[in-house]
Scaffold this motif. Structure first.
Motif, PDB file in Angstrom:
ATOM      1  N   GLY A 157     -35.970  -2.342 -32.532  1.00 49.56           N
ATOM      2  CA  GLY A 157     -35.755  -0.937 -32.847  1.00 49.56           C
ATOM      3  C   GLY A 157     -35.161  -0.210 -31.662  1.00 49.56           C
ATOM      4  O   GLY A 157     -35.193  -0.699 -30.530  1.00 49.56           O
ATOM      5  N   PHE A 158     -34.640   0.982 -31.935  1.00 51.77           N
ATOM      6  CA  PHE A 158     -33.907   1.746 -30.934  1.00 51.77           C
ATOM      7  C   PHE A 158     -34.193   3.220 -31.160  1.00 51.77           C
ATOM      8  O   PHE A 158     -33.941   3.744 -32.245  1.00 51.77           O
ATOM      9  N   MET A 159     -34.753   3.906 -30.170  1.00 48.53           N
ATOM     10  CA  MET A 159     -34.953   5.351 -30.278  1.00 48.53           C
ATOM     11  C   MET A 159     -33.683   6.043 -29.802  1.00 48.53           C
ATOM     12  O   MET A 159     -33.231   5.815 -28.681  1.00 48.53           O
ATOM     13  N   THR A 160     -33.106   6.878 -30.658  1.00 50.79           N
ATOM     14  CA  THR A 160     -31.823   7.494 -30.358  1.00 50.79           C
ATOM     15  C   THR A 160     -31.835   8.988 -30.618  1.00 50.79           C
ATOM     16  O   THR A 160     -32.554   9.457 -31.509  1.00 50.79           O
ATOM     17  N   HIS A 161     -31.011   9.718 -29.871  1.00 52.10           N
ATOM     18  CA  HIS A 161     -30.847  11.157 -30.098  1.00 52.10           C
ATOM     19  C   HIS A 161     -29.834  11.419 -31.211  1.00 52.10           C
ATOM     20  O   HIS A 161     -29.547  12.561 -31.527  1.00 52.10           O
ATOM     21  N   CYS A 162     -29.311  10.362 -31.810  1.00 49.39           N
ATOM     22  CA  CYS A 162     -28.397  10.444 -32.955  1.00 49.39           C
ATOM     23  C   CYS A 162     -27.006  10.935 -32.587  1.00 49.39           C
ATOM     24  O   CYS A 162     -26.289  11.468 -33.445  1.00 49.39           O
ATOM     25  N   GLY A 163     -26.607  10.776 -31.336  1.00 53.49           N
ATOM     26  CA  GLY A 163     -25.203  10.967 -31.002  1.00 53.49           C
ATOM     27  C   GLY A 163     -24.406   9.895 -31.724  1.00 53.49           C
ATOM     28  O   GLY A 163     -24.915   8.805 -31.992  1.00 53.49           O
ATOM     29  N   TRP A 164     -23.158  10.192 -32.071  1.00 47.97           N
ATOM     30  CA  TRP A 164     -22.388   9.263 -32.897  1.00 47.97           C
ATOM     31  C   TRP A 164     -22.201   7.908 -32.235  1.00 47.97           C
ATOM     32  O   TRP A 164     -22.306   6.868 -32.886  1.00 47.97           O
ATOM     33  N   ASN A 165     -21.920   7.879 -30.930  1.00 49.90           N
ATOM     34  CA  ASN A 165     -21.739   6.591 -30.238  1.00 49.90           C
ATOM     35  C   ASN A 165     -23.008   5.753 -30.297  1.00 49.90           C
ATOM     36  O   ASN A 165     -22.960   4.556 -30.588  1.00 49.90           O
ATOM     37  N   SER A 166     -24.149   6.371 -30.015  1.00 53.86           N
ATOM     38  CA  SER A 166     -25.414   5.622 -30.056  1.00 53.86           C
ATOM     39  C   SER A 166     -25.727   5.138 -31.461  1.00 53.86           C
ATOM     40  O   SER A 166     -26.220   4.019 -31.654  1.00 53.86           O
ATOM     41  N   ALA A 167     -25.451   5.973 -32.468  1.00 54.77           N
ATOM     42  CA  ALA A 167     -25.684   5.559 -33.854  1.00 54.77           C
ATOM     43  C   ALA A 167     -24.833   4.337 -34.194  1.00 54.77           C
ATOM     44  O   ALA A 167     -25.336   3.361 -34.769  1.00 54.77           O
ATOM     45  N   LEU A 168     -23.553   4.361 -33.809  1.00 57.90           N
ATOM     46  CA  LEU A 168     -22.689   3.217 -34.072  1.00 57.90           C
ATOM     47  C   LEU A 168     -23.134   1.980 -33.307  1.00 57.90           C
ATOM     48  O   LEU A 168     -23.070   0.862 -33.828  1.00 57.90           O
ATOM     49  N   GLU A 169     -23.593   2.177 -32.074  1.00 60.77           N
ATOM     50  CA  GLU A 169     -24.064   1.037 -31.287  1.00 60.77           C
ATOM     51  C   GLU A 169     -25.297   0.404 -31.934  1.00 60.77           C
ATOM     52  O   GLU A 169     -25.429  -0.820 -31.971  1.00 60.77           O
ATOM     53  N   GLY A 170     -26.202   1.237 -32.441  1.00 59.39           N
ATOM     54  CA  GLY A 170     -27.374   0.706 -33.141  1.00 59.39           C
ATOM     55  C   GLY A 170     -26.979  -0.057 -34.390  1.00 59.39           C
ATOM     56  O   GLY A 170     -27.489  -1.148 -34.657  1.00 59.39           O
ATOM     57  N   ILE A 171     -26.058   0.507 -35.159  1.00 59.88           N
ATOM     58  CA  ILE A 171     -25.617  -0.139 -36.402  1.00 59.88           C
ATOM     59  C   ILE A 171     -24.903  -1.455 -36.109  1.00 59.88           C
ATOM     60  O   ILE A 171     -25.189  -2.481 -36.727  1.00 59.88           O
ATOM     61  N   THR A 172     -23.954  -1.449 -35.161  1.00 62.29           N
ATOM     62  CA  THR A 172     -23.187  -2.674 -34.893  1.00 62.29           C
ATOM     63  C   THR A 172     -24.037  -3.760 -34.245  1.00 62.29           C
ATOM     64  O   THR A 172     -23.688  -4.935 -34.297  1.00 62.29           O
ATOM     65  N   ALA A 173     -25.176  -3.367 -33.655  1.00 65.91           N
ATOM     66  CA  ALA A 173     -26.112  -4.362 -33.120  1.00 65.91           C
ATOM     67  C   ALA A 173     -27.116  -4.805 -34.186  1.00 65.91           C
ATOM     68  O   ALA A 173     -27.884  -5.736 -33.970  1.00 65.91           O
ATOM     69  N   GLY A 174     -27.124  -4.113 -35.331  1.00 65.38           N
ATOM     70  CA  GLY A 174     -28.054  -4.464 -36.405  1.00 65.38           C
ATOM     71  C   GLY A 174     -29.477  -4.053 -36.111  1.00 65.38           C
ATOM     72  O   GLY A 174     -30.426  -4.714 -36.549  1.00 65.38           O
ATOM     73  N   VAL A 175     -29.658  -2.944 -35.382  1.00 67.45           N
ATOM     74  CA  VAL A 175     -30.989  -2.510 -34.947  1.00 67.45           C
ATOM     75  C   VAL A 175     -31.348  -1.189 -35.634  1.00 67.45           C
ATOM     76  O   VAL A 175     -30.656  -0.187 -35.456  1.00 67.45           O
ATOM     77  N   PRO A 176     -32.448  -1.150 -36.411  1.00 73.25           N
ATOM     78  CA  PRO A 176     -32.871   0.111 -37.022  1.00 73.25           C
ATOM     79  C   PRO A 176     -33.323   1.103 -35.955  1.00 73.25           C
ATOM     80  O   PRO A 176     -33.626   0.719 -34.824  1.00 73.25           O
TER      81      PRO A 176
END
Length: 200
Positions: free
Chosen positions: A76-95
């Motif tokens: 898992g990945f705690m994110t502030h939901c910036g677009w770059n971080s969201a894409l990085e989480g998605i492309t890594a396959g991490v909820p």
């Protein structure tokens, strides 16, 4: 959340939530900065690092986010939901555990949690670029972490995120949609035959 300064009291809530969740973690914190007139180290609950030894790692300063997210052990990945971080989480396959702070991040959170269903919100309500007045409590943070990692929907979150990772991979391959769209844009720009711009 690289461009965000949390108050010492908010950092304490995060530390307590990480400990209470029982989940292994990597926590990246800015190095050598001050918070509310205090040294950054003063926000750690007494004995926190010793207690978490073997379960948690605190990295002070910069960390290779994509390298960490791509590791198979990351769940898992705690994110502030910036677009770059969201894409990085998605492309890594991490909820994701979502914690929006400002700008378009609250819209991105809705995409992650309500549309794609690959994240769990901590319940942040305050839009602010500066000092935050509303504290997200330890119980809310712990609940989001636990739901993401071992809750009833945890496996579904992981499966949906893995499916999006595969879609993203295919899109960037030769003849994939992103590959073709970028080539089309470059072709359109070349066809415009714009004059060169002088710099200097």
């Amino acid at each position: 959340m690289s461009k965000t300064d949390f108050s010492a009291s908010q950092l304490i809530e995060i530390a307590k939530a990480l400990a209470a969740s029982g989940q292994n973690f990597i926590w990246v914190v800015k190095n050598g900065e001050k918070t509310e007139g205090e040294d950054r180290e003063e926000w750690l609950p007494e004995g926190f690092e010793k207690k978490m030894q073997g379960n948690g790692l605190i990295i002070r300063g910069w960390a290779p986010q994509m390298l960490i997210l791509d590791h198979e052990a990351v769940g898992g990945f705690m994110t502030h939901c910036g677009w770059n971080s969201a894409l990085e989480g998605i492309t890594a396959g991490v909820p994701m555990v979502t914690w929006p702070l400002s700008a378009e991040q609250f819209y991105n959170e809705k995409l992650i949690t309500d549309v794609l269903k690959i994240g769990v919100a901590v319940g942040a309500q305050e839009w602010s670029r500066g000092e935050r007045k509303i504290l997200v409590k330890m119980e809310e943070i712990e609940h989001a972490i636990t739901e993401l990692m071992v809750g009833e929907e945890a496996e579904g979150l992981r499966n949906r995120t893995r499916a999006l990772k595969e879609m993203a991979r295919r899109a960037t391959e030769v003849e994939g949609s992103s590959y073709c769209d970028l080539n089309s844009l470059l072709g359109d720009l070349r066809a415009m035959n714009l004059p060169a711009t002088r710099t200097g």
